[in-house]
Design a protein around this motif. Structure first.
Motif, PDB file in Angstrom:
ATOM      1  N   GLN A 139      27.306  -5.711  34.880  1.00  0.00           N
ATOM      2  CA  GLN A 139      26.484  -4.502  34.932  1.00  0.00           C
ATOM      3  C   GLN A 139      25.025  -4.893  34.784  1.00  0.00           C
ATOM      4  O   GLN A 139      24.680  -5.679  33.903  1.00  0.00           O
ATOM      5  CB  GLN A 139      26.900  -3.537  33.822  1.00  0.00           C
ATOM      6  N   LEU A 140      24.179  -4.370  35.639  1.00  0.00           N
ATOM      7  CA  LEU A 140      22.763  -4.681  35.646  1.00  0.00           C
ATOM      8  C   LEU A 140      21.982  -3.494  35.073  1.00  0.00           C
ATOM      9  O   LEU A 140      22.201  -2.352  35.496  1.00  0.00           O
ATOM     10  CB  LEU A 140      22.337  -4.948  37.094  1.00  0.00           C
ATOM     11  N   TYR A 141      21.119  -3.783  34.117  1.00  0.00           N
ATOM     12  CA  TYR A 141      20.251  -2.759  33.519  1.00  0.00           C
ATOM     13  C   TYR A 141      18.816  -3.198  33.766  1.00  0.00           C
ATOM     14  O   TYR A 141      18.417  -4.292  33.368  1.00  0.00           O
ATOM     15  CB  TYR A 141      20.525  -2.614  32.023  1.00  0.00           C
ATOM     16  N   LEU A 142      18.060  -2.337  34.425  1.00  0.00           N
ATOM     17  CA  LEU A 142      16.710  -2.669  34.853  1.00  0.00           C
ATOM     18  C   LEU A 142      15.728  -1.644  34.308  1.00  0.00           C
ATOM     19  O   LEU A 142      15.962  -0.443  34.410  1.00  0.00           O
ATOM     20  CB  LEU A 142      16.673  -2.681  36.392  1.00  0.00           C
ATOM     21  N   ASP A 143      14.655  -2.141  33.721  1.00  0.00           N
ATOM     22  CA  ASP A 143      13.584  -1.269  33.241  1.00  0.00           C
ATOM     23  C   ASP A 143      12.297  -1.717  33.927  1.00  0.00           C
ATOM     24  O   ASP A 143      11.915  -2.881  33.840  1.00  0.00           O
ATOM     25  CB  ASP A 143      13.438  -1.380  31.723  1.00  0.00           C
ATOM     26  N   ILE A 144      11.643  -0.793  34.624  1.00  0.00           N
ATOM     27  CA  ILE A 144      10.371  -1.077  35.288  1.00  0.00           C
ATOM     28  C   ILE A 144       9.338  -0.124  34.718  1.00  0.00           C
ATOM     29  O   ILE A 144       9.416   1.085  34.931  1.00  0.00           O
ATOM     30  CB  ILE A 144      10.470  -0.905  36.811  1.00  0.00           C
ATOM     31  N   ASP A 145       8.415  -0.674  33.944  1.00  0.00           N
ATOM     32  CA  ASP A 145       7.340   0.122  33.337  1.00  0.00           C
ATOM     33  C   ASP A 145       7.870   1.375  32.641  1.00  0.00           C
ATOM     34  O   ASP A 145       7.323   2.469  32.781  1.00  0.00           O
ATOM     35  CB  ASP A 145       6.282   0.491  34.380  1.00  0.00           C
ATOM     36  N   GLY A 146       8.971   1.215  31.897  1.00  0.00           N
ATOM     37  CA  GLY A 146       9.510   2.322  31.119  1.00  0.00           C
ATOM     38  C   GLY A 146      10.516   3.201  31.840  1.00  0.00           C
ATOM     39  O   GLY A 146      11.102   4.099  31.235  1.00  0.00           O
ATOM     40  N   GLN A 147      10.740   2.970  33.127  1.00  0.00           N
ATOM     41  CA  GLN A 147      11.745   3.727  33.870  1.00  0.00           C
ATOM     42  C   GLN A 147      13.019   2.890  33.933  1.00  0.00           C
ATOM     43  O   GLN A 147      12.973   1.728  34.320  1.00  0.00           O
ATOM     44  CB  GLN A 147      11.260   4.046  35.284  1.00  0.00           C
ATOM     45  N   SER A 148      14.144   3.500  33.583  1.00  0.00           N
ATOM     46  CA  SER A 148      15.406   2.757  33.492  1.00  0.00           C
ATOM     47  C   SER A 148      16.322   3.032  34.679  1.00  0.00           C
ATOM     48  O   SER A 148      16.420   4.171  35.153  1.00  0.00           O
ATOM     49  CB  SER A 148      16.140   3.132  32.203  1.00  0.00           C
TER      50      SER A 148
END
Length: 181
Positions: free
Chosen positions: A159-168
């Motif tokens: 499972q991949l969890y990605l956070d970009i500048d506070g957006q998940s």
């Protein structure tokens, strides 16, 4: 007048529990004019998910003789060939034969891609992994990318969890074989 690449700067925090890889690094990505945001994000994910000593981004879609991501040993020999998108079977064959290890990260339909590969000659096709993510997640996450972004990527149990500048964002990381299936 030819268009030039746009530079993007990412501060990345990687926690890949599946491979026991943990790192903080900066990543400079030259986005070519013909490269979509989704392709660039897939290239960033491929870099992070293959992260190891000797890894480097190439020119992406502008690289004609190299894959999107390459791993070299201390002598400069290519040890891993990582393609992004929907490369033709001949490129994957050449990369697998040259490096001995190859992978493809796609933002396209993985079943159509692996069906194409299954009908072609690819060196050690059964060992070439094709990875895919949820396409809606890729589209939404790509929109969150700025010219300068903070990226945190965690991987656990596929499972991949990605956070970009506070957006998940989250996605299952699906693995297929270039041999089909």
């Amino acid at each position: 007048m030819a268009l030039t690449a746009t530079m993007h700067h990412f501060t990345v925090q990687l926690a890949d529990m599946d491979r026991q890889r943990y790192a903080d690094f900066s990543l400079r990505v030259a986005r070519q004019p013909s490269e979509t945001e989704v392709f660039m994000l897939t290239r960033i994910l491929a870099y992070c998910l293959e992260y190891e000593e000797g890894i480097a981004l190439t020119e992406g879609v502008a690289a004609t003789d190299e894959p999107a991501v390459v791993v070299r040993d201390l002598t400069g020999r290519i040890t891993k060939w990582v393609e992004v998108g929907a490369p033709d079977a001949e490129r994957v064959h050449r990369g697998s034969k040259l490096a001995g290890r190859a992978a493809v990260y796609t933002h396209r339909d993985p079943r159509a891609l692996t069906a194409q590969y299954a009908e072609a000659k690819i060196h050690q096709a059964e060992a070439v992994s094709v990875y895919a993510f949820d396409r809606d997640m890729l589209s939404l996450a790509a929109q969150a990318l700025g010219r300068r972004s903070r990226v945190a990527l965690s991987v656990t149990e596929g499972q991949l969890y990605l956070d970009i500048d506070g957006q998940s964002f989250a996605s299952e990381m699906r693995r297929f074989s270039a041999a089909g299936g």
